[in-house]
Design an enzyme around this catalytic site. Structure first.
Site, PDB file in Angstrom:
ATOM      1  N   SER A  92       0.838  -1.200   0.000  1.00 41.06           N
ATOM      2  CA  SER A  92       0.000   0.000   0.000  1.00 41.06           C
ATOM      3  C   SER A  92       0.876   1.254   0.000  1.00 41.06           C
ATOM      4  CB  SER A  92      -0.953  -0.045   1.198  1.00 41.06           C
ATOM      5  OG  SER A  92      -1.811   1.063   1.196  1.00 41.06           O
ATOM      6  N   HIS A 201      -8.433   1.375   0.115  1.00 41.26           N
ATOM      7  CA  HIS A 201      -8.445   0.446  -1.030  1.00 41.26           C
ATOM      8  C   HIS A 201      -9.823  -0.079  -1.433  1.00 41.26           C
ATOM      9  CE1 HIS A 201      -4.143   0.675  -1.079  1.00 41.26           C
ATOM     10  NE2 HIS A 201      -4.091   0.313   0.192  1.00 41.26           N
TER      11      HIS A 201
END
Length: 311
Positions: A92, A201
């Site tokens: 990420s 996300h």
């Protein structure tokens, strides 16, 4: 050709007091934080060392703090003559650390970018509206089915494919609660709410992705000197526009970590070093592929052990 890869953790690896032991030995730690503090307009080292924890866990503070920590460790590794990795990836947010360590981004630009990214993510969904949870012991397909069954006009989806049997979901808080209950019924061993201030996300992050696209388009980026596997599509980009697009897409799409580590192993990587506080990725990587040797870099002891093992 080196058979070593470096990986950089994302949000959740931060902790009040992180890197204190390294900073006591290596002045470069506080120097790296001071550079970021100057750009941000507040004392980042003081925040990481003294808290308050709630503030450090706020995504617009977490991301610059982790970036500074990961870059500081990388600088120490380089200064000590550590081995040069053949490949990198970041989980990420950690993708920005990877790009900075591979000289695709300047550190100053990375600080500005991750502060903006954290702020956009924080502002995209009001506090308390979204939630994030880990589902343990249920396969990916079953989790996807559970999420679609309980959504009820709200957003909930699998957002981090971290390791076999460990998937993170995110979305509207009520939908996440329903999915946790349904996952338990479907046979999940355990469900855990995570201390992340934004539902990362998932589709709720699209406004943040749109804002990030503008900032990234204006940012100075060059091709990294080490291949980087991107979260969004588990690929290595061959142009700067591809990197920009992957960073934008990453915000509202899942992190495909299991596939990333499998791709590294298939490419001939045998040693994976987690460059950052904690051991989150190392424990995941062992579950993904037991043939890989995993190492941590976050204090003098782990640094010495890693230097020795990879000399």
């Amino acid at each position: 050709m080196s058979n070593i890869a470096f990986v950089f953790p994302g949000q959740g690896s931060q902790a009040v007091g992180m890197l204190a032991e390294l900073a006591a030995v290596y002045p470069i730690v506080q120097e790296t934080f001071a550079e970021a503090s100057e750009i941000l307009g507040y004392d980042l080292w003081q925040l990481t060392q003294q808290g308050p924890e709630e503030q450090l866990n706020q995504t617009d503070k977490t991301q610059p703090a982790l970036l500074a920590a990961e870059i500081a460790i990388w600088r120490i590794w380089q200064a000590q003559g550590g081995a040069i990795p053949a490949m990198m990836a970041g989980h990420s947010f950690g993708e920005y650390s990877a790009l900075t360590c591979a000289n695709a981004l300047s550190y100053a630009d990375a600080v500005r970018l991750v502060e903006a990214r954290g702020r956009f993510m924080y502002e995209a969904v009001p506090l308390g509206v979204g939630a994030v949870a880990a589902i343990l012991g249920l396969d990916d397909t079953a989790i996807a089915e559970v999420c679609s069954q309980v959504a009820e006009q709200q957003v909930v989806s699998a957002v981090n494919f971290n390791a076999p049997g460990q998937v993170v979901i995110a979305g509207h808080a009520e939908a996440v609660d329903r999915a946790m209950a349904a996952a338990k019924e479907a046979g999940a061993k355990k469900t855990v709410k995570l201390a992340v201030s934004a539902p990362v996300h998932c589709a709720l992050m699209q406004p943040a992705a749109d804002r990030m696209a503008e900032v990234l388009n204006a940012a100075q980026l060059q091709m990294p000197n080490t291949p980087i596997i991107h979260n969004y599509d588990v690929s290595i980009k061959d142009d700067v526009d591809g990197i920009r697009a992957a960073l934008v897409a990453q915000i509202a799409n899942p992190v495909r970590w299991t596939e990333t580590i499998s791709k590294m192993a298939a490419s001939g990587i045998t040693h994976v070093v987690e460059c950052g506080p904690g051991k989150v990725l190392s424990s995941l990587n062992k579950r993904i592929d037991r043939s890989l040797s995993s190492y941590n870099l976050f204090d003098p002891k782990t640094l010495d052990a890693c230097m020795e093992a990879l000399a």
